[in-house]
Design an enzyme around this catalytic site. Structure first.
Site, short mmCIF file in Angstrom:
data_model
loop_
_atom_site.label_atom_id
_atom_site.label_comp_id
_atom_site.label_asym_id
_atom_site.label_seq_id
_atom_site.Cartn_x
_atom_site.Cartn_y
_atom_site.Cartn_z
N GLU A 296 0.83 -1.22 0.00
CA GLU A 296 0.00 0.00 0.00
C GLU A 296 0.87 1.27 0.00
O GLU A 296 0.64 2.22 0.75
CB GLU A 296 -0.96 -0.01 1.19
N GLU B 289 -6.36 -7.79 -1.02
CA GLU B 289 -6.80 -7.64 0.36
C GLU B 289 -8.30 -7.36 0.33
O GLU B 289 -8.71 -6.21 0.24
CB GLU B 289 -6.07 -6.53 1.10
#
Length: 586
Positions: free
Chosen positions: A158, A234
């Site tokens: 991320e 995710e």
């Protein structure tokens, strides 16, 4: 040997389209004797892949150290995945977030505050290169084209939410390729335009992280990646808990519906989490977006398997959805009964600060040292100074990270907490000693405070004048446990005073998992037979600690040790029949 590749639309396994149906299972959050059980339950739910992060800071607690045994045996874990006929996704970071202390980065990396964080700073990059060299020695021989289970490896984590250093991402990619990674490399970001753009590079497959509105989120991902397979690497099926908050849950029905939308669009998925496990030891992270919030010990995550590895309503809801897209095994997991119960009487065996100063090396300094200055990976710092103040005075510090018990002449007179932004406390007269017991409650794992120092930051003042002449001791969890001196007799008081070590023994007929009820305790840490279960805190939400069955010793004496920082009103703990993760928000 098999090949795993990417074309303009799909993942390809030996040239045939392949949909990744994965679940996250962090080997370091599960007792290794339970790995096969959890992986097998993933297969029985309909998954074909297991995903895991790699925590750099646990594997390398010191610059020249590398631990790969016990619950850090990544090779054994990947073997267990392969034994179950499943594939693997490895996410070595180096930053992993994961609600894990320091985002998985080692604390020693930041003893020099000028070292760069998640950017192409030379010292940071040299350390990463050494780390990746070590971890990829395990991963590379386990790739699918070498006969192993690994089909994907992720670069960073991320990153688009943190930075935009393209050269940093390119350097990480080159390190992985140079180390022998041949499978496709991926990145993951929340499906927001600037994050997707800043968090990836050409040649890396963009994937998305989200937990709802699947159609909309995948549309955004496709806009920023016109070709290649769609994947949510995710898919958030729950959320983590923080001390003092509610236990987070999400609707199994709604979550399964969003998963169905994702799969109906032909996308691949990694459920985050399939099984969350536990922040054993003192490994929980923290968030600080204006208010410091340490993560709880449980990482249950309201996942398809609960903290103890038992199927939840989500497990069955997801299994039904997955069954529309893959052939399900006929076998299903069995249902576990209630856990064994019982009581453990606890006797106080030592006063924590006194024993620590008597048993451990003492450092003298003019001012109070921080964690980075004394021992970066410590759990606690104890500081004492000799002084006399015949009248009340005001203690002031620069900043508290994270919690400080203030003790005058052996009596705790107050607690300064970071989350309260507390910096001052009125003290009674001091006859001989001022003691500060400083606790690291978990390092920030997300955002700009990543890598920050811990401790009492700045000068310690009394009525505005600096206090000097300090003696300090640093302790890790193992150091604390050693102070309990197993076998030493404990007091028989009805309560456990603040800053005390207490212990008790109990019998176990078998190695079934247990749940330690901590509602009669205050705040501290618990161990069974030397295994650190993690932190407890009466403020909740969780009021039990999960005890993996393999740490028990049937037919022998088992020992429970607690470090009680506040005060336990009852000198006893109980084993109860089930988890108690606290109230949920209406």
């Amino acid at each position: 040997m098999s090949r795993f590749e990417i074309d303009d639309r799909d993942f390809l396994l030996d040239g045939e389209p392949f949909r990744v149906l994965s679940g996250a299972l962090h080997y370091f959050r599960v007792h290794p004797d339970h790995w096969h059980d959890r992986i097998r339950k993933a297969r029985l739910m309909g998954l074909n892949t297991i995903e895991t992060y790699v925590p750099w800071g646990l594997h390398a607690p010191e610059p020249d150290a590398w631990i790969s045994s016990g619950n850090l045996d990544l090779d054994r874990f990947l073997t267990a995945v392969a034994d179950e006929g499943m594939h693997a996704i490895v996410r070595p970071g180096p930053y992993i977030c994961a609600e894990f202390t320091n985002g998985g980065l080692p604390t020693w990396l930041f003893t020099d505050p000028t070292v760069g964080v998640r950017r192409g700073e030379p010292r940071f990059m040299r350390a990463i290169e050494a780390y990746l060299d070590r971890v990829l020695r395990t991963v590379v021989p386990r790739q699918i084209d070498a006969g192993g289970p690994v089909i994907l490896v992720q670069v960073e984590n991320e990153y688009g939410a943190y930075g935009d250093d393209a050269q940093y991402l390119d350097a990480l990619t080159a390190m992985m390729r140079d180390a022998g990674v041949t499978v496709p490399l991926t990145t993951v970001d929340q499906p927001q335009p600037h994050m997707l753009e800043n968090g990836s590079r050409p040649g890396l497959l963009r994937t998305a992280s989200f937990g709802s509105r699947s159609t909309e989120r995948l549309r955004t991902l496709r806009e920023h990646q016109p070709t290649g397979p769609l994947m949510s690497s995710e898919y958030w099926d729950g959320w983590f808990d923080s001390w003092g908050m509610y236990h987070h849950t999400t609707s199994a029905e709604q979550s399964a519906a969003d998963l169905a939308d994702l799969l109906d669009l032909g996308a691949s998925v990694n459920l985050y989490m399939f099984h969350g496990g536990t922040n054993f030891g003192l490994t929980n992270g923290a968030n600080d977006r204006g208010v410091y919030q340490p993560i709880a010990t449980t990482y249950d995550y309201d996942a398809p398997l609960d903290e103890a590895g038992r199927p939840t309503a989500k497990y069955w809801a997801y299994r039904e959805v997955l069954g529309r897209h893959t052939k399900l095994p006929e076998e299903v997991p069995s249902t576990a009964g209630p856990a064994p119960t019982g009581e453990v009487r606890l006797g106080t065996v030592a006063r924590f600060p006194d024993t620590a100063f008597a048993a451990l090396p003492v450092t003298a300094s003019a001012t109070v040292p921080t964690f980075a200055e004394l021992r970066s990976d410590a759990a606690y710092l104890l500081h004492r100074t000799t002084l006399a103040r015949p009248t009340p005075s005001v203690l002031t510090v620069g900043e508290v990270r994270d919690r400080v018990h203030v003790v005058v002449d052996g009596n705790c007179v107050g607690v300064l907490q970071r989350e309260d932004r507390a910096r001052a406390l009125t003290l009674p007269p001091v006859e001989r000693e001022l003691l500060l017991v400083v606790e690291d409650q978990g390092r920030v794992n997300y955002g700009p405070r990543l890598g920050e120092d811990k401790g009492v930051i700045g000068d310690v003042l009394l009525d505005g004048a600096p206090v000097t002449g300090w003696e300090s001791v640093a302790l890790g969890a193992d150091d604390v446990l050693a102070l309990a001196r197993p076998g030493s007799p404990g007091s028989t008081a009805s309560s456990i005073p603040a800053l005390s070590l207490a212990s008790g023994t109990f019998e176990a007929d078998d190695t079934r998992d247990r749940f330690l009820d901590t509602s009669t305790l205050g705040k501290g840490v618990a161990w069974i037979n030397g295994f650190c279960l993690g932190r407890y805190w009466s403020r909740g939400p969780q009021l039990t600690l999960y005890v993996p069955g393999p740490v028990l010793r049937p037919g022998e004496e088992n020992t429970l040790v607690v470090l009680e920082l506040d005060t336990a009103p009852t000198a006893a703990a109980r084993f109860v029949a089930d988890l108690d993760l606290g109230p949920v928000e209406d």
